[in-house]
Each structure stands twice: as C-alpha cells, then as structure tokens.
Scaffold this active site. Structure first.
Site, short mmCIF file in Angstrom:
data_model
loop_
_atom_site.label_atom_id
_atom_site.label_comp_id
_atom_site.label_asym_id
_atom_site.label_seq_id
_atom_site.Cartn_x
_atom_site.Cartn_y
_atom_site.Cartn_z
N HIS A 187 0.82 -1.23 0.00
CA HIS A 187 0.00 0.00 0.00
C HIS A 187 0.85 1.27 0.00
O HIS A 187 0.32 2.36 -0.19
CB HIS A 187 -0.92 0.03 1.22
ZN LIG Z 1 -4.18 -6.91 2.83
#
Ligand SMILES: [Zn+2]
Length: 714
Positions: A187
C-alpha cells in the site's frame, strides 16, 4: 557386444558370464534446480515495530498488524520440520536440509529512493527520533499506519530483506525463497506510507533487480494475492512495460480498502505500460478456492506465460484465508499451494514470495506453510472445492475482455471489434419478443394491450399482450416474466454463436396454454432484462416494471369483470407483481400469487395498505426457488425466510425452465384450488359477496385491516 548408454540392445546375446559395465558419470549435475534449497528470510528484530499503547483497547483488541505475525509463521515452518528448530526463537537456527537462511539487512537510501520520493524517506527517518506524542500524532493523522521509534529500522530491515531475497533467487543461490517480513509494503505509495506499509518492499526490490541484473532480468511479474489492492505497487509501475502487475483483490465497487477506482478491472496501465496492469476485482467477500483457481487458470497464468517473465515476485498477503476478519474470504492452504505450484512453472522457477498482509495468526501460519512446502518441492494438497461462483466467473470474464486488447491469449472467444450502428444491428431480445408476440397471436389470438403513458409506452413497446375480451372473463391469469432463457455453445475461438446451435427456452408458454384451455383471460407482461431504448438508460428496469404493473391494474384489470386473478411471476419480473399486491387493494379478487424466483431475487411484499397484507400474501402465495438459491446456503443460517417473502419453497430444480416444467402440476393445482374454492363460495355467498365486492371496489371501502374475502382468511 555393443553397449549403448549401458543398456544392452534387445538383440544382444545372453549377458550371463559377461562383466558388469557401469554407466558413465554425468558430465554436469542433471537437476541443478532441484538440488538447491529454498531461501527463508526472517529476522526476529522485525518485531520491534509496534503500535504505541494509548488506551486499554490496545491490550484487549490489538492492532491487526501485530508484531507476532512473522514469528507465528516462522514457528509453523519450524514445527513442520522445514527449518532446524532449537527453541524456534530466532533467525540463527534457520538451516537444515530443506531451507537456507537469507539474512535481512537494512535497505539503503539509494535503493529505497528508486521508488519513493526523498521526502518520504526523510519522513520515515524522522520517526526514529520523534517524541511519543509526535509519533501518536503522526499515527492519528496517517492513512492507516502506525509508528514508534523502531519503525524506521524495521521498515529498512523488511525492505532490505526482500531485496536480498530476490537477489538470492536471481543469482541462483537458492531455487526460490520466502521472505517472512514486516512491516508489509504494497500500500506504500511513492510519496507516502499507507495501509500498515512504510516502504514498498516488492516495488523497491523489483527496481533494484532490474538495475543490477540488466542481462538476467529484463521482465518481472508481480503477482499480488493479498485481499487488498496493492495500490502502491500498481502506481510504481503503471507506466513501465517491463513490470507486469497482476492483482486479485476485493473491490466491492470501490468501497473496500484502499478504496476508489484505482483497483478496478479497467485500470490497465498507461503510456508504455498500457496493458501491463491486470486487476481482478472481486465484487464481494466470501471468495474461495474455486474462484481463485478459476481466475488463475483463465486469466493469470495465460497472461503470465505470454508475458514470459525472468523473475516472479509474489506479494503474498494471507488475508484472503479463512478466519481473517478484514478479508472475509475462504482461500485454503491447499489453494495457496496450488497457486504457488502454478507460479513455479514460470521464469525457470525463479519465484520470490514476500509476506504482505494477513491478520489471523493461525491462518497466516497454515497458509504460509502450504506455500513453503510447495516451494521446497512437495506436491500441493488436493483441492476439495473447485467450483467457481458466478461472481468470480463474471469478474474474470470482464477482466479477460478488457485484457483482450493487449494479450493474444485473452482474445480467444471474445468479440473484440466494435458493433456497427443501427439499423445494421439489432438485439436478439427484440427479435425474440416479436416472434413470441406472433406465436401468441397465432395460437391464442393475443394482441397488444395499449399503454398510454410516455415513459412506460417507450420502454414497454410490444411488451404487454392480452387475449381478446379478457375484460369480460371471470378468471384472468396475469403472467409477468423475464425474457426467455437462451442457451448456446459459442465458437471457442471467435466467440460467435451459430443459430443452429442456439435454443430459446420458453417453458412459460405451458401456463398460457393451461389458461387458454380453461377459458381464462390472459395478460402477458414481458420485462426486458436491459432497456433497448438508449433514452431509457438509467431508468431502473425494476422501477419501470412496478409502474407498468400498477398501470395495467388501474387501467385494465381493476376495471374488468374478472372475479379471480392469478398472478404468475417468472424471474426478476416477480418484483413487478409483488409490488402491485402490496400497493393496491387486491385481496378480494387475487386468488393466487405464484412466483418462480429460481435462483433470483425473492421480493418481500411491502405492506402499504395495512399490516394484514403480509399474512394474506403468505397464505395465498407460492414462491418457488431453485435448489442453489443463496437463501438456502448454510451461511444464511438455513432458516425459513420471514412471512413477508411469501410461502417460499425450496425445490430440487436448478434452472428456471426445469422449475417451470417440473412444478407445473403443483402450480396449476394450487391456482385452481383457490379459483374453485372462491367460485363455490361465490354461489353460496350469493348477494353478500356481491355487496362486499361493490363496497370494496373503492380503496376507501377497505380500511383498518378488514379482510372481506374468505380466501384471505382461510
Ligand atoms: Zn491486505
């Protein structure tokens, strides 16, 4: 005698008495790959990064990105005998016959800034010297990421460990490897940390490998099966033709973390990287082995093979495993093993597995063990569930249609050219409805029922047909149905269909036949599954059908002489007549409401008139569902649905046509029983009943739940 490769020719004389001849020693190692070990990167110091405790909840409900995650995986590998276990406490014990330790070291600024902006590096560096208050404040302000004074060190260790894991695989020090590291990375955006991630470990390692091994590694496949979309990784290579990013993740129409549309199937990369990004976005939770294996076989592996990577890096979150509260999916250790097995067939087996998310400590341990055993060379455990759900089949189909622009293997079976404009092209749905209308006219003299309302008339042109003089029939059967099922076998190469091999299945004609033989009037309402008129786009089909049913009732049925109505709904179109039953006072004249729901929506009655309508509907309805309707799944508790859904029955049939044919006798008996009952009562009741009808013909005459007919209170 002549000896070839140490084997005597069949024509050779008996070897009895001749000296034994050994085969020559091999010139090179016959199986260099097999003789290598699987690498394991693990460092106990990665546990130092932890959330600062600010309240009592941090003890009772610890943060999901828990420092114990990496240790629990290491412990599972040790307990399974894959690494030497001397207390299973730290990296110094890794070794043994099967696995080889890859030490983790801190990534350098030069490496990390191949992906991340310098200000991003500087910010993470500053966290090492922040006060507790500053760290808590940065944690509160960040995008789902926490910091303590060790975060900086652990982030570098995690990233450096992944770089060296990939290098060991590329150099051939190990045959493949798994990096059990944290914090995770996928992320982390080039410009900010996010989603428990600080540096994008996999993205940084990919850049380092492409830079330092330009001859051996020209193309990298990053396969990301974490349940969340790897937004940071996708961003890092969105313009890069040399890195193919494939992600399977929950999307939930952009509502699942990290949210937005960046993880949708239509995000395919841009510029030189166009066609080097493949998103497989699941529409909901509950995805399991069959769904993932289907996606791998249909899309992931064909595209990966066509791409031909020199190295495969697996962003391996285990939050799609059963028991993960964030993922809510059911991918078993067996399926993780099978997918690993498939990925091993790429890039001469050069596969580096890197831990990303996964928050149920037991699930990540068993899942990682399933992957590691296959890396070492064990056969995957047989799968027990290989059935892909419709949601998976539809998603994978959308992905392969989209990717057909970029991959030859995805073109197969898909129409990739644009359709010509009207009138050169017409929807089969419209052609079939015209044919139906001509048949209903030929056999039952049915004709169009005029609809005089702008919006309705445009959408439902030709869609409402009736038998002549139905207004004076004593009994009228109203059929509200979806278009008929069409079954075909498309050409496997071009995706074209041959009309000879295409069948229209329209079993509801049996019900029109029945009504016709009985001398009942018939009104047939066809609900188009998709509006064909462009102007109507955005006008919900269900809402339009509800409007139409009210219109037909108010303008024709309610004004007719009929004493008995039987409603028969088929498919999603049931929503039309169920809506009508809740919105008009129909109890005096509607004898039976039959809904062939099949595997489609079961509509609840909305009690606009009064609350007694729910009981009335339950007693006078028959709602038939297929054996595979989701409402009967164990996860729904397997309980009977509530009364507002009517008298719902589970049948043994799967398809709508099987249901229409299989339940024909039962349905006819159910409808006729009520019609006969009401007819005989009518004779008995005589004038009383008539009076009730006259009173009841205006809505105001029926208030406070007074139910006038005996049929309603049977
Ligand atoms: Zn995840």
């Amino acid at each position: 005698m002549v000896i070839t490769n140490g084997i005597a020719p069949t024509s050779a004389p008996s070897t009895v008495g001749t000296p034994t001849i050994s085969p020559p020693p091999p010139i090179t190692d016959p199986l260099p790959y097999v003789s290598l070990k699987t690498g394991l990167c693990y460092d106990v110091r990665m546990r130092y990064h932890a959330k600062i405790v600010t309240n009592a909840y941090d003890y009772t409900d610890p943060h999901p990105e828990d420092p114990r995650r990496v240790y629990r995986i290491y412990k599972a590998l040790a307990e399974a005998g894959l690494v030497d276990m001397k207390g299973a406490s730290g990296a110094e014990h890794i070794g043994g016959k099967l696995m080889q330790h890859i030490p983790a070291r801190e990534a350098t600024k030069e490496e990390v800034t191949l992906v991340h902006e310098i200000k991003h590096w500087d910010f993470i560096e500053r966290t090492a010297s922040m006060t507790q208050d500053e760290l808590v404040e940065e944690t509160d302000n960040g995008d789902s990421v926490y910091f303590n004074n060790e975060s900086w060190f652990c982030a570098k260790l995690s990233c450096g460990g992944v770089i060296d894991t990939c290098k060991a695989v590329v150099r051939g020090d190990v045959k493949n490897a798994i990096a059990v590291v944290r914090p995770p990375g996928h992320h982390a955006e080039p410009y900010k940390p996010a989603g428990f991630c600080m540096f994008n470990n996999v993205a940084v390692a990919s850049r380092v490998i492409l830079k330092e091994f330009p001859e051996q590694v020209k193309k990298i496949l990053i396969l990301d099966w974490d349940i969340h979309h790897g937004n940071g990784t996708q961003r890092a290579f969105y313009n890069d033709p040399n890195v193919l990013y494939i992600s399977l993740h929950r999307y939930d129409n952009g509502k699942f973390y990290p949210g937005g549309t960046f993880g949708n199937y239509d995000k395919v990369g841009e510029g030189p990287g166009e066609g080097r990004n493949v998103n497989i976005p699941w529409p909901c939770g509950g995805m399991g082995d069959g769904d993932y294996i289907y996606a791998f076989q249909r899309t992931v592996m064909p595209i990966a093979e066509e791409f031909g990577p020199d190295l495969v890096i697996l962003s391996s979150g285990f939050d799609a495993a059963p028991g993960d509260e964030l993922g809510e999916c059911f991918v078993s250790p067996a399926a993780y093993g099978h997918m690993t097995h498939m990925l091993k067939s790429l890039a001469h087996g050069k596969l580096a597995v890197v831990l990303e998310g996964g928050y149920n400590l037991d699930s990540i341990a068993t899942s990682a063990l399933g992957v590691t055993k296959v890396l070492i060379g064990d056969a995957p455990i047989p799968l027990t569930n290989v059935y892909a759900r419709p949601e998976a089949v539809q998603t994978v189909d959308k992905v392969s249609r989209t990717q057909a622009r970029f991959w030859k293997c995805m073109k197969i079976g898909h129409m990739i050219h644009d359709l010509p404009e009207a009138p050169a092209v017409e929807r089969l749905q419209d052609i079939i409805r015209r044919y139906q209308a001509s048949q209903l006219f030929a056999h039952f003299s049915m004709t169009k029922l005029p609809i005089f309302r702008d919006r309705i008339s445009r959408s439902f042109e030709d869609q409402v047909l009736c038998t002549p003089g139905f207004q004076s029939a004593k009994t009228v059967v109203v059929i509200v149905h979806d278009p008929p099922d069409v079954w075909t076998e498309p050409d496997p190469v071009t995706g074209q269909i041959s009309l000879h091999d295409t069948f229209v299945m329209d079993a509801e004609i049996k019900y029109i036949q029945w009504a016709h033989q009985k001398g009942y009037g018939v009104v047939d309402i066809n609900a188009p599954a998709v509006f064909t008129d462009q102007e109507d786009e955005g006008y919900n089909v269900q809402a339009a059908l509800q409007d139409l049913c009210l219109y037909v009732w108010d303008n024709y049925l309610d004004l007719s002489d009929a004493r008995n109505f039987v409603f028969v709904g088929v498919g999603e179109a049931c929503g039309g007549h169920v809506y009508l039953l809740g919105h008009r006072e129909v109890r005096e004249r509607v004898r039976a409401a039959i809904a062939f729901a099949g595997a489609k929506t079961v509509f609840p009655i909305v009690p606009i008139m009064d609350e007694f309508i729910t009981d009335w509907y339950y007693k006078n309805s028959l709602v038939l569902t297929s054996s595979n309707h989701p409402m009967w799944e164990q996860s729904n508790g397997g309980k009977n649905p509530r009364k507002k859904y009517g008298n719902v029955q589970k049948t043994e049939y799967e398809t709508m046509n099987e249901l229409l044919i299989g339940k024909y006798s039962d349905v006819i008996a159910f409808a006729e029983e009520d019609i006969e009952e009401s007819s005989s009562e009518e004779e008995d009741a005589g004038p009383d009943r008539k009076r009730l009808k006259n009173d009841g013909s205006s809505d105001e005459g029926l208030v406070d739940g007074v139910i006038p007919t005996s049929a309603a209170i049977m």
